[in-house]
Design a protein around this motif. Structure first.
Motif, PDB file in Angstrom:
ATOM      1  N   GLY A 210      31.407  32.788  30.577  1.00  0.00           N
ATOM      2  CA  GLY A 210      32.817  33.166  30.628  1.00  0.00           C
ATOM      3  C   GLY A 210      33.002  34.625  30.995  1.00  0.00           C
ATOM      4  N   VAL A 211      32.119  35.492  30.480  1.00  0.00           N
ATOM      5  CA  VAL A 211      32.174  36.917  30.845  1.00  0.00           C
ATOM      6  C   VAL A 211      31.938  37.078  32.347  1.00  0.00           C
ATOM      7  CG1 VAL A 211      31.030  39.152  30.553  1.00  0.00           C
ATOM      8  CG2 VAL A 211      31.470  37.708  28.563  1.00  0.00           C
ATOM      9  N   LYS A 212      30.995  36.299  32.886  1.00  0.00           N
ATOM     10  CA  LYS A 212      30.738  36.328  34.333  1.00  0.00           C
ATOM     11  C   LYS A 212      31.965  35.860  35.108  1.00  0.00           C
ATOM     12  CE  LYS A 212      26.289  37.461  34.386  1.00  0.00           C
ATOM     13  NZ  LYS A 212      25.763  38.664  35.074  1.00  0.00           N
ATOM     14  N   LEU A 213      32.652  34.843  34.579  1.00  0.00           N
ATOM     15  CA  LEU A 213      33.856  34.347  35.244  1.00  0.00           C
ATOM     16  C   LEU A 213      34.936  35.421  35.257  1.00  0.00           C
ATOM     17  CD1 LEU A 213      35.469  32.005  36.514  1.00  0.00           C
ATOM     18  CD2 LEU A 213      36.173  31.369  34.193  1.00  0.00           C
ATOM     19  N   ILE A 214      35.092  36.137  34.148  1.00  0.00           N
ATOM     20  CA  ILE A 214      36.082  37.215  34.087  1.00  0.00           C
ATOM     21  C   ILE A 214      35.771  38.280  35.132  1.00  0.00           C
ATOM     22  CG2 ILE A 214      37.014  39.067  32.662  1.00  0.00           C
ATOM     23  CD1 ILE A 214      37.999  36.302  31.894  1.00  0.00           C
ATOM     24  N   GLU A 215      34.486  38.611  35.296  1.00  0.00           N
ATOM     25  CA  GLU A 215      34.090  39.584  36.322  1.00  0.00           C
ATOM     26  C   GLU A 215      34.513  39.102  37.706  1.00  0.00           C
ATOM     27  OE1 GLU A 215      29.905  40.104  35.887  1.00  0.00           O
ATOM     28  OE2 GLU A 215      30.057  41.188  33.985  1.00  0.00           O
ATOM     29  N   SER A 216      34.329  37.810  37.964  1.00  0.00           N
ATOM     30  CA  SER A 216      34.730  37.251  39.262  1.00  0.00           C
ATOM     31  C   SER A 216      36.242  37.276  39.437  1.00  0.00           C
ATOM     32  CB  SER A 216      34.218  35.805  39.396  1.00  0.00           C
ATOM     33  OG  SER A 216      32.821  35.760  39.414  1.00  0.00           O
ATOM     34  N   LEU A 217      36.956  36.939  38.374  1.00  0.00           N
ATOM     35  CA  LEU A 217      38.419  36.922  38.444  1.00  0.00           C
ATOM     36  C   LEU A 217      38.990  38.321  38.648  1.00  0.00           C
ATOM     37  CD1 LEU A 217      39.263  34.377  35.588  1.00  0.00           C
ATOM     38  CD2 LEU A 217      39.300  33.977  38.055  1.00  0.00           C
ATOM     39  N   ASN A 218      38.278  39.322  38.171  1.00  0.00           N
ATOM     40  CA  ASN A 218      38.735  40.708  38.332  1.00  0.00           C
ATOM     41  C   ASN A 218      38.356  41.315  39.676  1.00  0.00           C
ATOM     42  OD1 ASN A 218      40.210  41.382  35.986  1.00  0.00           O
ATOM     43  ND2 ASN A 218      38.327  41.518  34.788  1.00  0.00           N
ATOM     44  N   SER A 219      37.570  40.576  40.456  1.00  0.00           N
ATOM     45  CA  SER A 219      37.196  41.049  41.788  1.00  0.00           C
ATOM     46  C   SER A 219      38.139  40.411  42.812  1.00  0.00           C
ATOM     47  CB  SER A 219      35.744  40.661  42.086  1.00  0.00           C
ATOM     48  OG  SER A 219      35.345  41.123  43.354  1.00  0.00           O
ATOM     49  N   LEU A 220      39.096  41.211  43.312  1.00  0.00           N
ATOM     50  CA  LEU A 220      40.123  40.680  44.207  1.00  0.00           C
ATOM     51  C   LEU A 220      39.751  40.884  45.668  1.00  0.00           C
ATOM     52  CD1 LEU A 220      43.348  41.951  42.375  1.00  0.00           C
ATOM     53  CD2 LEU A 220      41.996  39.879  41.944  1.00  0.00           C
ATOM     54  N   CYS A 221      40.120  39.920  46.489  1.00  0.00           N
ATOM     55  CA  CYS A 221      39.848  39.994  47.925  1.00  0.00           C
ATOM     56  C   CYS A 221      40.592  41.179  48.539  1.00  0.00           C
ATOM     57  CB  CYS A 221      40.296  38.697  48.594  1.00  0.00           C
ATOM     58  SG  CYS A 221      40.169  38.719  50.401  1.00  0.00           S
ATOM     59  N   PRO A 222      39.926  41.998  49.360  1.00  0.00           N
ATOM     60  CA  PRO A 222      40.597  43.139  49.984  1.00  0.00           C
ATOM     61  C   PRO A 222      41.650  42.734  51.013  1.00  0.00           C
ATOM     62  CG  PRO A 222      38.381  42.872  50.863  1.00  0.00           C
ATOM     63  CD  PRO A 222      38.494  41.917  49.722  1.00  0.00           C
ATOM     64  N   THR A 223      41.623  41.473  51.447  1.00  0.00           N
ATOM     65  CA  THR A 223      42.579  41.004  52.451  1.00  0.00           C
ATOM     66  C   THR A 223      43.787  40.317  51.818  1.00  0.00           C
ATOM     67  OG1 THR A 223      40.819  40.708  54.094  1.00  0.00           O
ATOM     68  CG2 THR A 223      42.895  39.540  54.481  1.00  0.00           C
ATOM     69  N   CYS A 224      43.527  39.309  50.964  1.00  0.00           N
ATOM     70  CA  CYS A 224      44.641  38.515  50.402  1.00  0.00           C
ATOM     71  C   CYS A 224      44.850  38.745  48.912  1.00  0.00           C
ATOM     72  CB  CYS A 224      44.421  37.039  50.686  1.00  0.00           C
ATOM     73  SG  CYS A 224      43.066  36.295  49.736  1.00  0.00           S
TER      74      CYS A 224
END
Length: 285
Positions: A210-224
């Motif tokens: 879940g911590v790994k998922l939060i890291e992914s969710l906090n990484s936003l695409c620079p385009t969209c």
């Protein structure tokens, strides 16, 4: 001072396809993003059980998608659906080491996008023992850190009767007596119950996923600006520090957006820029 913009999923609800209470493990983490998490009770056992009465067919990713589809069919109003899957087996590099791979998949109905995260635990409590009528089962219980880890009991060679989720010595002893009566070999099988609600170390591994998922969710695409802009592959070619010859080790990583498919190459996150000559295939063929 500028106020940080809310997360793109702020105020949304994740529908967690589970029947074993896993939503409670991720709910506090997701709350930090302003996301609610509720259980969508589906019979995940139909996609495979650790005790063996239902075999899992297909890959981890395929099983996750089956769980998500079941929840999506049940809740047409759900936009974001989350599923979890645990897989036990040998370490991919160190074969003799037992591991627990906990995988999470988030599906966005609106865009059809998937965000995946995983955590590989190298300390799972996963054991099995065959015992006869005169054998002391308490030694096995001590080995698996009972009662924090529940027990499953069944006759050797049979899956009926099958007793799951046992957390007291009395319950284990009674189940063994019943299984001895049914056993054709006068022996019974004791094994750890690997379902999350009965296995403390597995719950810990799911939390870390879940911590790994939060890291992914906090990484936003620079385009969209969609969540999940994460590493999808390593780019080989890390040069040797002595001879300079490129190796098969990653010199950089490739990130990709699950929605618009924007890709971006970045240096290794650990900052390593060269390979030690002791690991070079050219210097040490």
């Amino acid at each position: 001072m500028a106020v940080a913009a809310p997360h793109p999923f702020h105020g949304k609800t994740f529908y967690f396809a589970t029947k074993h209470g896993k939503e409670a493990l991720l709910k506090p983490l997701l709350a930090e993003l302003g996301v609610n998490c509720i259980a969508t009770l589906i019979d995940t056992d139909e996609f495979g059980t650790f005790s063996g009465e239902v075999e899992r067919t297909g890959s981890v990713r395929e099983t996750l998608r089956k769980k998500i589809k079941a929840a999506a069919d049940q809740h047409s109003e759900a936009q974001l659906i989350l599923a979890s899957e645990g897989s036990f087996g040998p370490h991919p590099l160190i074969g003799f080491m037992q591991t627990d791979l906990e995988s999470l998949l988030l599906w966005d109905r609106e865009t059809g996008s998937e965000i995946y995260a995983e955590y590989l635990a190298t300390d799972p409590i996963h054991a099995e023992k065959i015992l006869g009528p005169r054998d002391d089962f308490r030694a096995f219980l001590k080995e698996i850190n009972f009662p924090e880890h529940g027990v499953i009991v069944h006759p050797e060679g049979l899956l009926t009767p099958l007793f799951k989720g046992l957390h007291t010595e009395r319950a284990v002893g009674q189940a063994m007596l019943d299984c001895f009566v049914a056993s054709k070999t006068a022996r019974v099988v004791l094994m750890t119950d690997l379902r999350a609600c009965h296995n403390a170390t597995r719950r810990n591994a799911i939390h870390k996923a879940g911590v790994k998922l939060i890291e992914s969710l906090n990484s936003l695409c620079p385009t969209c600006e969609f969540p999940g802009f994460t590493v999808v592959e390593g780019i080989p070619g890390l040069p040797c520090g002595d001879c300079g010859v490129p190796s098969r080790i990653a010199k950089a990583v490739l990130l990709a957006c699950p929605r618009c498919k924007t890709k971006e190459e970045r240096p290794r996150p650990d900052g390593q820029r060269e390979l030690d000559s002791s690991e070079c295939e050219f210097c040490n063929p």
